[in-house]
Design a protein around this motif. Structure first.
Motif, PDB file in Angstrom:
ATOM      1  N   LEU A 151      60.361  15.891  47.123  1.00 60.94           N
ATOM      2  CA  LEU A 151      60.272  17.032  47.200  1.00 60.94           C
ATOM      3  C   LEU A 151      59.280  17.218  48.860  1.00 60.94           C
ATOM      4  CD1 LEU A 151      60.505  19.968  46.669  1.00 60.94           C
ATOM      5  CD2 LEU A 151      58.831  19.862  45.572  1.00 60.94           C
ATOM      6  N   ALA A 152      59.228  17.968  50.195  1.00 64.91           N
ATOM      7  CA  ALA A 152      58.836  17.934  50.647  1.00 64.91           C
ATOM      8  C   ALA A 152      58.252  20.101  50.155  1.00 64.91           C
ATOM      9  CB  ALA A 152      58.697  18.326  52.189  1.00 64.91           C
ATOM     10  N   VAL A 153      57.192  20.209  50.219  1.00 61.97           N
ATOM     11  CA  VAL A 153      56.868  21.823  50.457  1.00 61.97           C
ATOM     12  C   VAL A 153      55.885  22.419  51.320  1.00 61.97           C
ATOM     13  CG1 VAL A 153      55.720  24.162  48.625  1.00 61.97           C
ATOM     14  CG2 VAL A 153      56.683  22.060  47.959  1.00 61.97           C
ATOM     15  N   HIS A 154      56.389  22.683  52.238  1.00 59.18           N
ATOM     16  CA  HIS A 154      56.057  23.522  53.574  1.00 59.18           C
ATOM     17  C   HIS A 154      55.138  24.976  53.550  1.00 59.18           C
ATOM     18  CE1 HIS A 154      56.688  19.706  56.129  1.00 59.18           C
ATOM     19  NE2 HIS A 154      57.514  19.450  54.975  1.00 59.18           N
ATOM     20  N   SER A 155      55.419  25.879  54.632  1.00 58.86           N
ATOM     21  CA  SER A 155      55.284  27.361  54.643  1.00 58.86           C
ATOM     22  C   SER A 155      55.503  28.016  55.905  1.00 58.86           C
ATOM     23  CB  SER A 155      53.914  27.962  54.116  1.00 58.86           C
ATOM     24  OG  SER A 155      52.604  27.669  54.861  1.00 58.86           O
ATOM     25  N   VAL A 156      55.754  28.705  55.698  1.00 59.29           N
ATOM     26  CA  VAL A 156      56.459  29.323  57.237  1.00 59.29           C
ATOM     27  C   VAL A 156      55.187  30.061  58.209  1.00 59.29           C
ATOM     28  CG1 VAL A 156      58.212  29.854  56.608  1.00 59.29           C
ATOM     29  CG2 VAL A 156      57.253  31.537  56.292  1.00 59.29           C
ATOM     30  N   ALA A 157      54.080  30.087  57.711  1.00 59.85           N
ATOM     31  CA  ALA A 157      52.580  30.887  58.161  1.00 59.85           C
ATOM     32  C   ALA A 157      51.542  30.508  57.398  1.00 59.85           C
ATOM     33  CB  ALA A 157      53.451  32.602  58.152  1.00 59.85           C
ATOM     34  N   ALA A 158      50.767  30.456  58.153  1.00 61.77           N
ATOM     35  CA  ALA A 158      49.204  31.126  57.573  1.00 61.77           C
ATOM     36  C   ALA A 158      49.478  32.095  56.605  1.00 61.77           C
ATOM     37  CB  ALA A 158      48.635  31.050  58.471  1.00 61.77           C
ATOM     38  N   THR A 159      48.231  31.487  55.517  1.00 57.36           N
ATOM     39  CA  THR A 159      47.772  32.546  54.176  1.00 57.36           C
ATOM     40  C   THR A 159      47.081  33.394  54.675  1.00 57.36           C
ATOM     41  OG1 THR A 159      49.399  31.286  52.865  1.00 57.36           O
ATOM     42  CG2 THR A 159      47.346  32.986  51.745  1.00 57.36           C
ATOM     43  N   LEU A 160      46.616  34.253  54.807  1.00 51.52           N
ATOM     44  CA  LEU A 160      45.724  35.675  54.658  1.00 51.52           C
ATOM     45  C   LEU A 160      44.987  36.309  54.029  1.00 51.52           C
ATOM     46  CD1 LEU A 160      44.166  36.301  56.949  1.00 51.52           C
ATOM     47  CD2 LEU A 160      44.977  38.262  57.382  1.00 51.52           C
ATOM     48  N   ALA A 161      43.814  35.759  53.485  1.00 50.51           N
ATOM     49  CA  ALA A 161      43.091  36.506  52.523  1.00 50.51           C
ATOM     50  C   ALA A 161      42.305  37.528  52.949  1.00 50.51           C
ATOM     51  CB  ALA A 161      42.320  35.042  51.446  1.00 50.51           C
ATOM     52  N   LEU A 162      42.290  38.289  51.942  1.00 56.46           N
ATOM     53  CA  LEU A 162      41.637  39.698  52.384  1.00 56.46           C
ATOM     54  C   LEU A 162      41.119  39.745  51.647  1.00 56.46           C
ATOM     55  CD1 LEU A 162      44.668  41.530  54.980  1.00 56.46           C
ATOM     56  CD2 LEU A 162      41.965  40.480  56.355  1.00 56.46           C
ATOM     57  N   PRO A 163      40.011  41.108  51.950  1.00 58.79           N
ATOM     58  CA  PRO A 163      38.878  41.888  50.895  1.00 58.79           C
ATOM     59  C   PRO A 163      39.938  43.190  49.851  1.00 58.79           C
ATOM     60  CG  PRO A 163      38.072  41.982  52.769  1.00 58.79           C
ATOM     61  CD  PRO A 163      39.044  40.693  53.118  1.00 58.79           C
ATOM     62  N   SER A 164      40.163  43.792  49.338  1.00 64.54           N
ATOM     63  CA  SER A 164      40.193  44.937  48.622  1.00 64.54           C
ATOM     64  C   SER A 164      39.952  46.092  48.470  1.00 64.54           C
ATOM     65  CB  SER A 164      41.802  45.353  47.021  1.00 64.54           C
ATOM     66  OG  SER A 164      40.447  44.413  46.167  1.00 64.54           O
ATOM     67  N   ALA A 165      40.194  47.242  49.080  1.00 62.20           N
ATOM     68  CA  ALA A 165      38.902  49.087  48.417  1.00 62.20           C
ATOM     69  C   ALA A 165      37.771  48.550  47.242  1.00 62.20           C
ATOM     70  CB  ALA A 165      39.382  49.516  48.482  1.00 62.20           C
ATOM     71  N   ALA A 166      38.956  47.684  46.169  1.00 61.51           N
ATOM     72  CA  ALA A 166      37.979  47.029  44.870  1.00 61.51           C
ATOM     73  C   ALA A 166      36.504  46.362  44.836  1.00 61.51           C
ATOM     74  CB  ALA A 166      38.795  47.383  44.251  1.00 61.51           C
ATOM     75  N   THR A 167      37.666  44.509  45.459  1.00 59.03           N
ATOM     76  CA  THR A 167      36.359  43.615  44.777  1.00 59.03           C
ATOM     77  C   THR A 167      37.317  42.101  46.410  1.00 59.03           C
ATOM     78  OG1 THR A 167      35.793  41.522  43.988  1.00 59.03           O
ATOM     79  CG2 THR A 167      38.416  43.118  43.881  1.00 59.03           C
ATOM     80  N   THR A 168      35.813  41.943  46.551  1.00 58.32           N
ATOM     81  CA  THR A 168      36.639  40.947  47.589  1.00 58.32           C
ATOM     82  C   THR A 168      36.967  39.471  47.030  1.00 58.32           C
ATOM     83  OG1 THR A 168      33.896  39.812  47.680  1.00 58.32           O
ATOM     84  CG2 THR A 168      34.428  41.656  49.344  1.00 58.32           C
ATOM     85  N   GLU A 169      37.063  39.458  46.064  1.00 57.67           N
ATOM     86  CA  GLU A 169      37.671  37.971  45.235  1.00 57.67           C
ATOM     87  C   GLU A 169      38.765  37.918  44.798  1.00 57.67           C
ATOM     88  OE1 GLU A 169      35.342  35.870  42.731  1.00 57.67           O
ATOM     89  OE2 GLU A 169      32.860  36.575  43.773  1.00 57.67           O
ATOM     90  N   SER A 170      39.470  37.100  45.393  1.00 54.12           N
ATOM     91  CA  SER A 170      40.783  36.177  44.657  1.00 54.12           C
ATOM     92  C   SER A 170      40.683  35.216  44.786  1.00 54.12           C
ATOM     93  CB  SER A 170      41.834  36.725  45.828  1.00 54.12           C
ATOM     94  OG  SER A 170      41.279  36.138  47.456  1.00 54.12           O
TER      95      SER A 170
END
Length: 225
Positions: A60-79
């Motif tokens: 199995l080979a697993v890739h992604s089509v684009a970068a993942t973008l982590a962003l804050p929300s109005a309630a919290t910065t943590e994910s």
């Protein structure tokens, strides 16, 4: 948002994909899956759980089509994200997605659990960038637990590894702290230790290697072969 993605590879059939939330998978080759974002995630408060299983003798080979973008929300910065990899006897896994970019003042926590047969092969790469152009306020916390399944119920510890990048993390300074990292776990790999100016490849006692490169930008990292 809670996102779940399960990819199961078998030697007898094409990979099976189960998904919900903001991430899905598409079969792009006989043994290849590309992860595809279906919604903006992870935002602050989001959880991502990805499980990859490779059965006996499967590849199995697993890739992604684009970068993942982590962003804050109005309630919290943590994910948070949890990654689980399991490779059975004779299985082969290549996991090499595009980088995660931790933008604005987001704080992302990642945990990766790997368990693989000593007759299998893994190549798992993770790439992280703190900030988009002109940003330096985000942070990323990554922990890896890797174990070798030796059969008959015997498990050998392989790797325990933690890295922190960005503002507020241990060892960070505003002058010279790295803001990007590429890290790769390989097994098998019997090469000796080697280091460059900003990278190192370390053999592991249980077999295989860990290669890590750090710098200011992910696209300028000098990577070991």
């Amino acid at each position: 948002m809670r996102t779940e993605l399960v990819i199961v590879a078998s030697a007898e059939r094409s990979p099976r994909i189960i998904s919900s939330g903001g991430l899905s998978g598409r079969l792009t080759g006989p043994d290849t899956v590309h992860m595809i974002g279906t919604a903006a995630t992870p935002l602050g408060g989001d959880e991502m759980r990805i499980r990859v299983e490779v059965g006996k003798g499967a590849s199995l080979a697993v890739h992604s089509v684009a970068a993942t973008l982590a962003l804050p929300s109005a309630a919290t910065t943590e994910s948070h994200s949890w990654w689980s990899f399991h490779v059975e006897d004779g299985g082969r896994l290549l996991f090499d997605p595009e980088p995660m970019i931790v933008a604005a003042d987001a704080r992302h926590h990642s945990r990766t659990d790997v368990r693989f047969s000593d007759s299998g092969a893994i190549h798992i790469r993770e790439r992280i960038q703190i900030g988009r152009a002109g940003e330096r306020a985000g942070s990323w916390y990554g922990t890896v637990f890797s174990d070798v399944d030796c059969g008959e119920g015997r498990v050998r510890p392989h790797l325990r590894h933690r890295v922190e990048l960005g503002v507020g993390t241990s060892g960070h300074d505003v002058i010279s702290a790295p803001m990007a990292m590429s890290s790769t776990i390989r097994f098998p790999d019997d090469r000796t230790a080697e280091a460059g100016r900003s990278w190192v490849r370390m053999p592991l006692a249980a077999g295989g290697s860990l290669s890590t490169a750090t710098g200011s930008r992910i696209d300028t990292l000098a990577l070991p072969t």
